[in-house]
Write a protein that holds these residues in place. Structure first.
Motif, PDB file in Angstrom:
ATOM      1  N   SER A   1      38.030  39.363  69.252  1.00 48.36           N
ATOM      2  CA  SER A   1      36.896  40.132  68.739  1.00 48.36           C
ATOM      3  C   SER A   1      35.654  39.262  68.658  1.00 48.36           C
ATOM      4  O   SER A   1      35.732  38.031  68.701  1.00 48.36           O
ATOM      5  CB  SER A   1      37.210  40.784  67.400  1.00 48.36           C
ATOM      6  OG  SER A   1      38.119  40.013  66.683  1.00 48.36           O
ATOM      7  N   PHE A   2      34.515  39.938  68.564  1.00 49.24           N
ATOM      8  CA  PHE A   2      33.228  39.253  68.623  1.00 49.24           C
ATOM      9  C   PHE A   2      32.415  39.583  67.372  1.00 49.24           C
ATOM     10  O   PHE A   2      32.528  40.671  66.818  1.00 49.24           O
ATOM     11  CB  PHE A   2      32.458  39.677  69.873  1.00 49.24           C
ATOM     12  CG  PHE A   2      33.153  39.275  71.132  1.00 49.24           C
ATOM     13  CD1 PHE A   2      32.866  38.055  71.727  1.00 49.24           C
ATOM     14  CD2 PHE A   2      34.118  40.088  71.700  1.00 49.24           C
ATOM     15  CE1 PHE A   2      33.527  37.663  72.872  1.00 49.24           C
ATOM     16  CE2 PHE A   2      34.788  39.691  72.844  1.00 49.24           C
ATOM     17  CZ  PHE A   2      34.488  38.478  73.431  1.00 49.24           C
TER      18      PHE A   2
ATOM     19  N   GLU B   1      43.569  32.626  64.955  1.00 51.32           N
ATOM     20  CA  GLU B   1      44.137  31.306  65.252  1.00 51.32           C
ATOM     21  C   GLU B   1      43.066  30.347  65.751  1.00 51.32           C
ATOM     22  O   GLU B   1      43.194  29.147  65.612  1.00 51.32           O
ATOM     23  CB  GLU B   1      45.237  31.434  66.299  1.00 51.32           C
ATOM     24  CG  GLU B   1      46.497  32.055  65.760  1.00 51.32           C
ATOM     25  CD  GLU B   1      47.479  32.313  66.871  1.00 51.32           C
ATOM     26  OE1 GLU B   1      47.919  31.357  67.516  1.00 51.32           O
ATOM     27  OE2 GLU B   1      47.802  33.496  67.106  1.00 51.32           O
ATOM     28  N   ALA B   2      42.039  30.920  66.377  1.00 52.86           N
ATOM     29  CA  ALA B   2      40.970  30.065  66.881  1.00 52.86           C
ATOM     30  C   ALA B   2      39.636  30.787  66.756  1.00 52.86           C
ATOM     31  O   ALA B   2      39.561  32.015  66.888  1.00 52.86           O
ATOM     32  CB  ALA B   2      41.230  29.695  68.336  1.00 52.86           C
ATOM     33  N   VAL B   3      38.593  30.016  66.482  1.00 57.26           N
ATOM     34  CA  VAL B   3      37.260  30.579  66.274  1.00 57.26           C
ATOM     35  C   VAL B   3      36.250  29.751  67.056  1.00 57.26           C
ATOM     36  O   VAL B   3      36.373  28.529  67.132  1.00 57.26           O
ATOM     37  CB  VAL B   3      36.878  30.534  64.761  1.00 57.26           C
ATOM     38  CG1 VAL B   3      35.468  31.034  64.534  1.00 57.26           C
ATOM     39  CG2 VAL B   3      37.860  31.324  63.925  1.00 57.26           C
ATOM     40  N   VAL B   4      35.240  30.429  67.641  1.00 56.60           N
ATOM     41  CA  VAL B   4      34.110  29.719  68.231  1.00 56.60           C
ATOM     42  C   VAL B   4      32.912  29.903  67.309  1.00 56.60           C
ATOM     43  O   VAL B   4      32.654  31.015  66.841  1.00 56.60           O
ATOM     44  CB  VAL B   4      33.743  30.280  69.624  1.00 56.60           C
ATOM     45  CG1 VAL B   4      32.400  29.744  70.090  1.00 56.60           C
ATOM     46  CG2 VAL B   4      34.801  29.924  70.638  1.00 56.60           C
ATOM     47  N   ILE B   5      32.188  28.845  67.021  1.00 57.35           N
ATOM     48  CA  ILE B   5      30.932  28.938  66.289  1.00 57.35           C
ATOM     49  C   ILE B   5      29.832  28.528  67.271  1.00 57.35           C
ATOM     50  O   ILE B   5      29.694  27.356  67.609  1.00 57.35           O
ATOM     51  CB  ILE B   5      30.918  27.976  65.072  1.00 57.35           C
ATOM     52  CG1 ILE B   5      32.070  28.262  64.109  1.00 57.35           C
ATOM     53  CG2 ILE B   5      29.572  28.039  64.355  1.00 57.35           C
ATOM     54  CD1 ILE B   5      31.926  29.521  63.288  1.00 57.35           C
TER      55      ILE B   5
ATOM     56  N   VAL C   1      42.041  35.640  68.360  1.00 61.29           N
ATOM     57  CA  VAL C   1      40.869  34.773  68.374  1.00 61.29           C
ATOM     58  C   VAL C   1      39.592  35.531  68.037  1.00 61.29           C
ATOM     59  O   VAL C   1      39.511  36.744  68.188  1.00 61.29           O
ATOM     60  CB  VAL C   1      40.712  34.084  69.768  1.00 61.29           C
ATOM     61  CG1 VAL C   1      41.860  33.147  70.029  1.00 61.29           C
ATOM     62  CG2 VAL C   1      40.578  35.090  70.874  1.00 61.29           C
ATOM     63  N   LEU C   2      38.605  34.794  67.552  1.00 59.43           N
ATOM     64  CA  LEU C   2      37.340  35.384  67.108  1.00 59.43           C
ATOM     65  C   LEU C   2      36.192  34.540  67.659  1.00 59.43           C
ATOM     66  O   LEU C   2      36.175  33.319  67.489  1.00 59.43           O
ATOM     67  CB  LEU C   2      37.325  35.387  65.571  1.00 59.43           C
ATOM     68  CG  LEU C   2      36.047  35.837  64.865  1.00 59.43           C
ATOM     69  CD1 LEU C   2      35.709  37.265  65.246  1.00 59.43           C
ATOM     70  CD2 LEU C   2      36.241  35.730  63.345  1.00 59.43           C
TER      71      LEU C   2
END
Ligand code: TYD
Ligand code: MG
Length: 456
Positions: free
Chosen positions: A146-147, A166-170, A119-120
């Protein structure tokens, strides 16, 4: 091929497009909502056409097998999402500043990483140092997380395509920008184009994208209303920022039911789930005071007990003021009118303040009877029995109408130790399953009031 219509302006509320500017949007009639559209809009569908020719498929040719739901590590959030995250979905999380959106997503990603997912977390609002400080409060992070601090969405696209998380936060969509859109970050045009790009990424790479969106004063996500139409799921964080609990509600969900809520509490170590929200909502309620009534509402599939408070006082002005917090103002006015007419009370020279405690917003009409009894109790200064729960919808004739899922509500009240329930007469059945509880059926407001007055 048809010539593309030139669009120079669009409405940031409803997305209506036109070559001319209007002071009032012709479609949704909002004033001052037309804004200039970006000059050169790269059509994202045009870019996708360079690949293989799309083939229509029959239902039996479509496999759903390799997309099981992914647990978020939080039972409350999983239920709100309809059983976990569906890979490739675009999820908008809205809420007031400081309510806990970043914290919730950081916790979800911590648990995804611990479960072996890559994930990012991309923040356009905070520095890496700030992210680390927050992460330290939440706990230990393990796995492939990771960030990134970045606001240029074109650069973000490249990174997502290379890294294949697999997943990202914006966090948040209002800070993101694309270089081919002329307007400033946060402007409707930018928000729309950025969301478009994220939508393409989510669907083509099957990466789940969580978008954080800020909320305007009137409680909708800032930027074009379109944002809500483009994403698969819209979650809103509600609750009083000064109190510790937070309510997460799905207002739109393409992959599950809407209306489900999750209840969380903000602690020094991040958000914690509240397994027994009814008890939490009733915590600290006044007993033996007039104007306080407990009712049971349904939030999605779950019953929830809450307290309705009313204060009725003589007004110092000609006509009474009315305020409603957590419920519909017009509903309160209507119920006051029903009370005047059917109970013969003179309320027009009274101020009426009605409040749902807990910062929750409720639309369930089964609240009506509790609102009426709370106002009556305050008007007469007559405290109600604190072990009574009141459920029912009130009609214009003063009749009390049945509400759905009465059994679940009564059982929740029984579980929390309530001894009496005032219910619509037509809903009174032997199989409500509330052993040891006294059930009183009321057909109209008069009967309901006699029932509570007799208890005194
Ligand atoms: P945040 O997630 O930054 O809100 P948003 O992203 O919606 O703007 O939440 C910030 C608030 O939460 C802030 O007031 C500090 C508080 N907080 C805690 O109380 N405990 C914690 O463990 C964390 C991380 C934040
Ligand atoms: Mg934040």
């Amino acid at each position: 091929m048809a010539k593309e219509k030139s669009v120079a302006f669009f409405c940031k509320e409803c997305g209506y497009e036109s070559a001319k500017w209007y002071g009032m949007c012709p479609s949704c009639h909002a004033y001052n909502s037309m804004v200039e559209a970006p000059k050169e809009r790269k059509s994202s569908s045009g870019a996708a056409r360079s690949g293989p020719r799309p083939v229509p498929r029959r239902l039996d040719e479509i496999s759903t097998e390799n997309s099981p739901r992914i647990g978020t590590g939080s039972e409350e959030l999983d239920r709100v999402l309809g059983g976990g995250i569906l890979p490739g979905s675009l999820i908008l999380t809205g809420g007031d500043p400081g309510i806990g959106k970043s914290t919730l997503l950081l916790q979800v990603f911590r648990s995804l990483a611990a479960g072996g997912h890559k994930v990012l977390y991309i923040s356009g609002e905070e520095s890496l140092r700030q992210l680390k400080l927050r992460a330290d409060r939440i706990g230990k992070f393990e796995g492939d997380i990771s960030f990134l601090c970045e606001t240029d969405l074109d650069a973000i696209e490249e990174i997502i395509r290379e890294e294949k998380p697999e997943a990202v936060v914006i966090d948040s969509i209002q800070t993101m920008s694309r270089s081919d859109v002329a307007s400033a970050p946060g402007s409707p045009a930018q928000v729309r184009e950025c969301t478009n790009l994220l939508l393409t990424l989510a669907k083509s790479l099957t990466v789940t994208i969580f978008i954080v969106g800020h909320v305007t004063k009137d409680g909708t996500v800032a930027g074009p209303r379109l944002l809500e139409h483009m994403v698969d799921t819209v979650l809103y964080f509600e609750g009083d920022r000064h109190a510790s609990y937070r309510i997460l509600r799905a207002v739109k969900n393409r992959f599950g039911a809407t209306g489900e809520i999750g209840v969380f509490e903000m602690t020094a170590e991040g958000l914690k789930e509240v397994p027994n929200p009814s008890a939490f909502m009733l915590n600290g309620r006044p007993e033996g005071t007039s104007g306080s009534v407990i009712t049971g509402v349904m939030e999605g599939t779950r019953p929830l007990l809450l307290e309705v408070q009313a204060l009725i006082t003589r007004t110092n002005y000609g006509t009474g003021r009315r305020t409603a917090a957590g419920l519909d103002y017009n509903r309160v006015s209507l119920l006051l009118a029903v009370m005047e007419k059917r109970l013969g009370l003179s309320l027009s020279d009274c101020d009426a303040y009605v409040n749902i405690t807990g910062g929750l917003r409720v639309n369930d009409p089964s609240l009506d009877l509790a609102v009426v009894l709370a106002m009556y109790s305050s008007y007469r200064d007559l405290p109600l029995d604190p072990n009574t729960v009141v459920i029912g919808e009130v009609g214009l004739a003063g009749e009390i109408r049945a509400v759905p899922m009465i059994k679940e509500r009564v059982q929740e009240a029984a579980r929390l130790g309530f001894s009496t329930a005032i219910l619509p007469k037509s809903a009174l059945r032997a199989d409500l399953g509330a052993r040891g509880m006294r059930l009183i059926g009321a057909a109209d407001l008069g009967e309901a009031i006699r029932a509570v007055a007799k208890d005194q």
